[in-house]
Motif scaffolding. Structure first.
Motif, PDB file in Angstrom:
ATOM      1  N   PRO A  57       0.993  -0.861   0.038  1.00  0.00           N
ATOM      2  CA  PRO A  57      -0.008  -0.103   0.153  1.00  0.00           C
ATOM      3  C   PRO A  57       1.001   1.517  -0.095  1.00  0.00           C
ATOM      4  O   PRO A  57       0.290   2.387   0.011  1.00  0.00           O
ATOM      5  N   GLY A  58       2.096   1.310   0.068  1.00  0.00           N
ATOM      6  CA  GLY A  58       3.032   2.289  -0.143  1.00  0.00           C
ATOM      7  C   GLY A  58       3.221   3.089  -1.439  1.00  0.00           C
ATOM      8  O   GLY A  58       2.251   2.822  -2.280  1.00  0.00           O
ATOM      9  N   THR A  59       4.091   3.596  -1.531  1.00  0.00           N
ATOM     10  CA  THR A  59       4.549   4.416  -2.665  1.00  0.00           C
ATOM     11  C   THR A  59       5.643   3.805  -3.550  1.00  0.00           C
ATOM     12  O   THR A  59       6.691   3.518  -2.866  1.00  0.00           O
ATOM     13  N   PHE A  60       5.379   3.467  -4.906  1.00  0.00           N
ATOM     14  CA  PHE A  60       6.400   3.123  -5.725  1.00  0.00           C
ATOM     15  C   PHE A  60       6.957   4.561  -6.239  1.00  0.00           C
ATOM     16  O   PHE A  60       6.276   5.476  -6.716  1.00  0.00           O
ATOM     17  N   ALA A  61       8.372   4.828  -6.524  1.00  0.00           N
ATOM     18  CA  ALA A  61       9.034   5.873  -6.937  1.00  0.00           C
ATOM     19  C   ALA A  61      10.342   5.776  -7.717  1.00  0.00           C
ATOM     20  O   ALA A  61      10.954   4.633  -7.468  1.00  0.00           O
ATOM     21  N   LEU A  62      10.815   6.769  -8.454  1.00  0.00           N
ATOM     22  CA  LEU A  62      12.185   6.699  -9.039  1.00  0.00           C
ATOM     23  C   LEU A  62      13.073   6.983  -7.831  1.00  0.00           C
ATOM     24  O   LEU A  62      12.565   7.674  -6.653  1.00  0.00           O
ATOM     25  N   ILE A  63      14.107   6.243  -7.702  1.00  0.00           N
ATOM     26  CA  ILE A  63      14.931   6.414  -6.453  1.00  0.00           C
ATOM     27  C   ILE A  63      15.271   7.760  -6.534  1.00  0.00           C
ATOM     28  O   ILE A  63      15.635   8.371  -7.538  1.00  0.00           O
ATOM     29  N   SER A  64      15.458   8.377  -5.177  1.00  0.00           N
ATOM     30  CA  SER A  64      15.781   9.542  -4.888  1.00  0.00           C
ATOM     31  C   SER A  64      17.571   9.773  -4.721  1.00  0.00           C
ATOM     32  O   SER A  64      18.112   8.573  -4.481  1.00  0.00           O
ATOM     33  N   ASN A  65      17.846  10.747  -4.700  1.00  0.00           N
ATOM     34  CA  ASN A  65      19.399  11.079  -4.573  1.00  0.00           C
ATOM     35  C   ASN A  65      19.825  10.539  -3.053  1.00  0.00           C
ATOM     36  O   ASN A  65      20.679   9.943  -2.879  1.00  0.00           O
ATOM     37  N   PRO A  66      19.061  10.933  -2.014  1.00  0.00           N
ATOM     38  CA  PRO A  66      19.142  10.526  -0.570  1.00  0.00           C
ATOM     39  C   PRO A  66      19.043   8.921  -0.537  1.00  0.00           C
ATOM     40  O   PRO A  66      20.127   8.694   0.012  1.00  0.00           O
ATOM     41  N   LEU A 233      25.621  15.717 -13.605  1.00  0.00           N
ATOM     42  CA  LEU A 233      24.722  16.704 -13.520  1.00  0.00           C
ATOM     43  C   LEU A 233      24.529  17.683 -14.944  1.00  0.00           C
ATOM     44  O   LEU A 233      23.877  18.769 -14.876  1.00  0.00           O
ATOM     45  N   ASN A 234      25.005  17.108 -15.864  1.00  0.00           N
ATOM     46  CA  ASN A 234      25.131  17.839 -17.283  1.00  0.00           C
ATOM     47  C   ASN A 234      24.146  17.508 -18.157  1.00  0.00           C
ATOM     48  O   ASN A 234      24.153  17.947 -19.152  1.00  0.00           O
ATOM     49  N   TYR A 235      22.832  16.797 -17.703  1.00  0.00           N
ATOM     50  CA  TYR A 235      21.889  16.577 -18.869  1.00  0.00           C
ATOM     51  C   TYR A 235      20.763  16.979 -18.435  1.00  0.00           C
ATOM     52  O   TYR A 235      20.261  17.614 -17.288  1.00  0.00           O
ATOM     53  N   THR A 236      19.968  17.296 -19.394  1.00  0.00           N
ATOM     54  CA  THR A 236      18.468  17.793 -19.241  1.00  0.00           C
ATOM     55  C   THR A 236      17.420  16.680 -18.842  1.00  0.00           C
ATOM     56  O   THR A 236      17.671  15.555 -19.137  1.00  0.00           O
ATOM     57  N   ASP A 237      16.496  16.928 -18.205  1.00  0.00           N
ATOM     58  CA  ASP A 237      15.419  15.820 -17.997  1.00  0.00           C
ATOM     59  C   ASP A 237      14.710  15.340 -19.014  1.00  0.00           C
ATOM     60  O   ASP A 237      14.169  14.208 -18.812  1.00  0.00           O
ATOM     61  N   ASN A 238      14.713  15.768 -20.206  1.00  0.00           N
ATOM     62  CA  ASN A 238      14.352  15.087 -21.382  1.00  0.00           C
ATOM     63  C   ASN A 238      15.376  14.393 -22.408  1.00  0.00           C
ATOM     64  O   ASN A 238      15.020  14.105 -23.632  1.00  0.00           O
ATOM     65  N   SER A 239      16.662  14.380 -21.947  1.00  0.00           N
ATOM     66  CA  SER A 239      17.542  13.746 -22.770  1.00  0.00           C
ATOM     67  C   SER A 239      17.507  12.202 -22.761  1.00  0.00           C
ATOM     68  O   SER A 239      17.036  11.736 -21.986  1.00  0.00           O
ATOM     69  N   THR A 240      17.935  11.610 -24.024  1.00  0.00           N
ATOM     70  CA  THR A 240      17.875  10.325 -24.120  1.00  0.00           C
ATOM     71  C   THR A 240      19.248   9.834 -24.573  1.00  0.00           C
ATOM     72  O   THR A 240      19.843  10.437 -25.449  1.00  0.00           O
ATOM     73  N   ASN A 241      19.481   8.522 -24.040  1.00  0.00           N
ATOM     74  CA  ASN A 241      20.820   7.706 -24.714  1.00  0.00           C
ATOM     75  C   ASN A 241      20.639   6.069 -24.384  1.00  0.00           C
ATOM     76  O   ASN A 241      20.074   5.696 -23.359  1.00  0.00           O
ATOM     77  N   PRO A 242      20.893   5.233 -25.305  1.00  0.00           N
ATOM     78  CA  PRO A 242      20.819   3.721 -25.097  1.00  0.00           C
ATOM     79  C   PRO A 242      21.404   3.562 -23.564  1.00  0.00           C
ATOM     80  O   PRO A 242      20.887   2.425 -23.165  1.00  0.00           O
ATOM     81  N   SER A 243      22.491   4.285 -23.189  1.00  0.00           N
ATOM     82  CA  SER A 243      22.834   3.960 -21.798  1.00  0.00           C
ATOM     83  C   SER A 243      22.398   4.463 -20.845  1.00  0.00           C
ATOM     84  O   SER A 243      22.862   4.633 -19.549  1.00  0.00           O
ATOM     85  N   GLN A 244      21.272   5.228 -20.829  1.00  0.00           N
ATOM     86  CA  GLN A 244      20.597   5.872 -19.636  1.00  0.00           C
ATOM     87  C   GLN A 244      19.405   5.270 -19.239  1.00  0.00           C
ATOM     88  O   GLN A 244      18.240   5.047 -20.142  1.00  0.00           O
ATOM     89  N   GLY A 245      19.357   4.454 -18.204  1.00  0.00           N
ATOM     90  CA  GLY A 245      18.341   3.702 -17.536  1.00  0.00           C
ATOM     91  C   GLY A 245      17.738   4.485 -16.103  1.00  0.00           C
ATOM     92  O   GLY A 245      18.144   5.324 -16.102  1.00  0.00           O
ATOM     93  N   PHE A 246      17.214   3.264 -15.320  1.00  0.00           N
ATOM     94  CA  PHE A 246      16.875   3.792 -14.176  1.00  0.00           C
ATOM     95  C   PHE A 246      16.455   2.679 -13.244  1.00  0.00           C
ATOM     96  O   PHE A 246      16.504   1.449 -13.695  1.00  0.00           O
ATOM     97  N   ARG A 247      15.958   3.057 -11.764  1.00  0.00           N
ATOM     98  CA  ARG A 247      15.621   1.823 -10.884  1.00  0.00           C
ATOM     99  C   ARG A 247      14.689   2.551 -10.025  1.00  0.00           C
ATOM    100  O   ARG A 247      14.671   3.561  -9.768  1.00  0.00           O
ATOM    101  N   CYS A 248      13.752   1.762  -9.799  1.00  0.00           N
ATOM    102  CA  CYS A 248      12.676   2.257  -9.060  1.00  0.00           C
ATOM    103  C   CYS A 248      12.730   1.807  -7.209  1.00  0.00           C
ATOM    104  O   CYS A 248      13.737   0.809  -7.052  1.00  0.00           O
ATOM    105  N   VAL A 249      12.279   2.279  -6.328  1.00  0.00           N
ATOM    106  CA  VAL A 249      11.880   2.114  -5.166  1.00  0.00           C
ATOM    107  C   VAL A 249      10.544   1.848  -4.493  1.00  0.00           C
ATOM    108  O   VAL A 249       9.723   2.301  -5.291  1.00  0.00           O
ATOM    109  N   TYR A 250      10.590   1.373  -3.444  1.00  0.00           N
ATOM    110  CA  TYR A 250       9.177   1.157  -2.759  1.00  0.00           C
ATOM    111  C   TYR A 250       9.202   1.762  -1.309  1.00  0.00           C
ATOM    112  O   TYR A 250      10.359   1.313  -0.597  1.00  0.00           O
ATOM    113  N   ARG A 251       8.468   2.714  -1.157  1.00  0.00           N
ATOM    114  CA  ARG A 251       8.488   3.257   0.325  1.00  0.00           C
ATOM    115  C   ARG A 251       7.534   2.954   0.986  1.00  0.00           C
ATOM    116  O   ARG A 251       6.202   3.197   0.755  1.00  0.00           O
ATOM    117  N   PRO A 252       7.461   2.216   2.185  1.00  0.00           N
ATOM    118  CA  PRO A 252       6.276   1.575   2.865  1.00  0.00           C
ATOM    119  C   PRO A 252       5.495   2.641   3.432  1.00  0.00           C
ATOM    120  O   PRO A 252       6.021   3.415   3.836  1.00  0.00           O
TER     121      PRO A 252
END
Length: 252
Positions: A57-66, A233-252
């Motif tokens: 029932p918690g929140t799924f989100a993109l991992i944060s910097n902290p 920190l040199n990219y914009t939030d709408n840039s893309t590249n084949p080697s740019q991916g992500f990982r999600c977290v779950y916050r209870p």
């Protein structure tokens, strides 16, 4: 993952593997298939928000910097990750970073920490040993490819306000060691190891810039610049590249 009060994080769960596309556009954590690439920070953020799971029932989100820093500092402080068997002795794993092979990798055998790379435990430290693709957390959990393989987008804060946030835009656009201090608004707890470690220990390096969207970990051809603390920190939030991916977290 155990929270870190000093970094302002509570206990959370994180994808064991870099996010993969399940074939229907959903982000999943699984060993099979290559990690998601060519995705913007905003789209990655939204893919994580869209995850639902029965009984959670918690929140799924993109991992944060902290949260990323919580993982990195936990890895740094665990003797199991150090080549010398003692915190501060030798290197920690930095994953698939030597461009051999020159592509992002799936995980084909979860029992082999050097799966699909051309190295192994018997390789000299600093000349192959560090290509190990797994790190171990202090609670015994194992995580794959937190450094290397693909860059991973991070949300700069963990406010849960539903908006992707960027980081500082006042740091110089040049690769620096962690022994090089910030010249702008980047804080120690935003990017630096606790110990006096650098790329010489496979911790990576950092790069400022004027756009602020944060990528961490490095990718498969980043070499010594990759590591669990690597930040750019040199990219914009709408840039893309084949080697740019992500990982999600779950916050209870």
């Amino acid at each position: 993952v155990d929270g870190n009060a000093g970094l302002g994080t509570s206990d959370f769960c994180v994808m064991k593997y870099e996010a993969k596309n399940d074939g229907s556009g959903n982000a999943v954590s699984q060993p099979a298939s290559t990690p998601w690439g060519n995705i913007t920070a905003v789209d990655a953020f939204n893919k994580c928000l869209a995850i639902t799971e029965g009984g959670f029932p918690g929140t799924f989100a993109l991992i944060s910097n902290p949260e990323w820093m919580t993982l990195s500092r936990d890895i740094e402080g665990n003797t199991a990750n150090w080549s010398g068997g003692v915190v501060g002795s030798g290197h920690i794993p930095r994953g698939h970073t030597d461009d051999l092979p020159s592509t992002r990798l799936a995980v084909t055998d979860t029992n082999k920490p050097y799966d699909s790379v051309q190295n192994g435990f018997s390789d000299a430290v600093g000349s192959g040993w560090e290509q190990k693709r797994t790190q171990v957390l202090s609670n015994g959990s194992q995580i794959w490819d937190l450094s290397g393989n693909v860059w991973e987008w991070v949300d700069w804060d963990s406010s849960g306000d539903g908006v992707f946030t960027t980081g500082p835009i006042d740091e110089t656009s040049v690769w620096k060691e962690f022994s090089d201090a910030s010249v702008g608004s980047l804080l120690t707890d935003d990017y630096m190891p606790l110990g006096p470690y650098t790329s010489a220990n496979s911790f990576g390096a950092w790069f400022g810039g004027s756009n602020g969207a944060a990528l961490r970990g490095g990718d498969y051809d980043r070499g010594n610049y990759a590591g669990v603390y690597t930040l750019i920190l040199n990219y914009t939030d709408n840039s893309t590249n084949p080697s740019q991916g992500f990982r999600c977290v779950y916050r209870p």
